[in-house]
Design a protein around this motif. Sequence first.
Motif, PDB file in Angstrom:
ATOM      1  N   HIS A 228      51.140   7.247  85.028  1.00 42.03           N
ATOM      2  CA  HIS A 228      51.771   6.047  84.486  1.00 42.03           C
ATOM      3  C   HIS A 228      52.503   6.344  83.173  1.00 42.03           C
ATOM      4  CE1 HIS A 228      52.450   1.923  83.233  1.00 42.03           C
ATOM      5  NE2 HIS A 228      51.860   2.188  82.073  1.00 42.03           N
ATOM      6  N   TRP A 230      55.484   3.650  82.092  1.00 38.13           N
ATOM      7  CA  TRP A 230      55.932   2.359  81.571  1.00 38.13           C
ATOM      8  C   TRP A 230      56.246   1.417  82.723  1.00 38.13           C
ATOM      9  CZ3 TRP A 230      61.384   1.303  79.196  1.00 38.13           C
ATOM     10  CH2 TRP A 230      61.402   0.050  78.569  1.00 38.13           C
ATOM     11  N   TRP A 243      59.508   0.447  87.114  1.00 33.26           N
ATOM     12  CA  TRP A 243      58.211   1.061  86.800  1.00 33.26           C
ATOM     13  C   TRP A 243      58.441   2.567  86.750  1.00 33.26           C
ATOM     14  CZ3 TRP A 243      53.336  -1.924  88.148  1.00 33.26           C
ATOM     15  CH2 TRP A 243      52.214  -1.373  87.500  1.00 33.26           C
ATOM     16  N   TYR A 244      58.074   3.185  85.627  1.00 31.21           N
ATOM     17  CA  TYR A 244      58.291   4.614  85.417  1.00 31.21           C
ATOM     18  C   TYR A 244      56.985   5.392  85.559  1.00 31.21           C
ATOM     19  CZ  TYR A 244      62.812   3.356  83.343  1.00 31.21           C
ATOM     20  OH  TYR A 244      64.083   2.853  83.117  1.00 31.21           O
ATOM     21  N   GLU A 254      61.588   6.686  88.495  1.00 28.77           N
ATOM     22  CA  GLU A 254      61.543   5.228  88.401  1.00 28.77           C
ATOM     23  C   GLU A 254      61.731   4.603  89.773  1.00 28.77           C
ATOM     24  OE1 GLU A 254      64.210   1.640  86.268  1.00 28.77           O
ATOM     25  OE2 GLU A 254      65.009   3.676  86.473  1.00 28.77           O
ATOM     26  N   TYR A 280      64.838  -3.059  77.267  1.00 29.05           N
ATOM     27  CA  TYR A 280      64.244  -3.947  78.265  1.00 29.05           C
ATOM     28  C   TYR A 280      64.367  -5.402  77.839  1.00 29.05           C
ATOM     29  CZ  TYR A 280      59.972  -4.368  75.319  1.00 29.05           C
ATOM     30  OH  TYR A 280      59.072  -4.612  74.308  1.00 29.05           O
ATOM     31  N   PRO A 286      57.861  -0.070  75.403  1.00 30.46           N
ATOM     32  CA  PRO A 286      57.907   1.320  75.862  1.00 30.46           C
ATOM     33  C   PRO A 286      57.031   2.211  74.999  1.00 30.46           C
ATOM     34  CG  PRO A 286      59.913   0.749  74.688  1.00 30.46           C
ATOM     35  CD  PRO A 286      59.153  -0.523  74.868  1.00 30.46           C
ATOM     36  N   PRO A 287      56.259   3.098  75.599  1.00 28.33           N
ATOM     37  CA  PRO A 287      55.429   3.996  74.795  1.00 28.33           C
ATOM     38  C   PRO A 287      56.289   5.025  74.089  1.00 28.33           C
ATOM     39  CG  PRO A 287      55.331   4.630  77.093  1.00 28.33           C
ATOM     40  CD  PRO A 287      56.117   3.347  77.037  1.00 28.33           C
ATOM     41  N   PHE A 290      57.951   7.692  76.199  1.00 27.20           N
ATOM     42  CA  PHE A 290      59.136   7.387  77.002  1.00 27.20           C
ATOM     43  C   PHE A 290      60.397   7.666  76.199  1.00 27.20           C
ATOM     44  CE2 PHE A 290      62.506   4.544  78.478  1.00 27.20           C
ATOM     45  CZ  PHE A 290      62.545   4.850  79.839  1.00 27.20           C
TER      46      PHE A 290
END
Length: 308
Positions: A228, A230, A243-244, A254, A280, A286-287, A290
């Motif tokens: 996982h 994002w 979803w990434y 993605e 987004y 976003p972490p 990313f």
Amino acid sequence: MALHGLGKVTIGVPNVDDTIAYYSDFGLEHRGGGVFATRNGGEQLEIVHAPTRRLVELTVAADDPDDITAITARLTRLGLAIQHDGTSVSAVEPITGTLVRVQVRPRIVIEPAVSPTPYNGPGRIDRWGRAPFLTRTHPVRPRKLGHAVLGSTDLETTMKFFTDGLGFKVSDYMGDKAAFLRCSVEHHNVLVMAAPVNFMHHTSWQVDDVDEVGRGAHTMLENNPERHIWGLGRHHAGANFFWYLKDPAGNFSEYYSDMDTVPEDELWSPEVLHGLQGLYAWGPPPPPSFLEPDDLAALMTGTHSAKG
């Protein structure tokens, strides 16, 4: 537009077998030798060995040989070395080192067209009974390759290669740090972003609807939560659900659905998106990994070592 989408990506990785297993789980059809097919686009991914992860080759689809001739002339005016055989032309993007091939390929046609997913809303009943996604038991299989994202140490030059050389159009800008480029009716097929090192950020694969985005990610994460990155969320640029996930080499992949389209004869004015708007519209933030992948420093070190 003479161009009509991406044909194929070739990704170099140090761990070929593990990466092949990942994209098999992702829902692409492995045809052997690291070559994968989508449901409607044919063979659109190839995994090959490379010392570090990178986008080795990108194939762009064109309609006919006249388009190849026009692109050949534009690339020549840019002073690039080219290979041209009548039905394809290729040149190395001078900053990232990616070999980009424009090739005459048939347009991807999805027949029969996927029926709209019926959704209920306040005061609107479009379906009765249980939601139809509950009966979907088949594995999620992407329809086609949608886009690829490249980090470039010289954004202007890489953009010029795709726009002035190949004929991509600008859909939107992310401040002065990135540009969404299209070669089809979809909002973007290539995103080029400024980066401290040349690298591939992610590839994106179209599925039918937001339920398939969620089902695909759920299956990928069920026994491998470390994949996982994002999601679930929705972008502003392109408006697609996303979803990434991360493959074993460190590349992001993605699942997406419901992207904005730009008919070929429609006027479109690029917007300059700032801050989170460029990333987004809604979803979890976003972490950091990313925005700056965990191996970016190692890729930079490797590049400097190779030059030395």
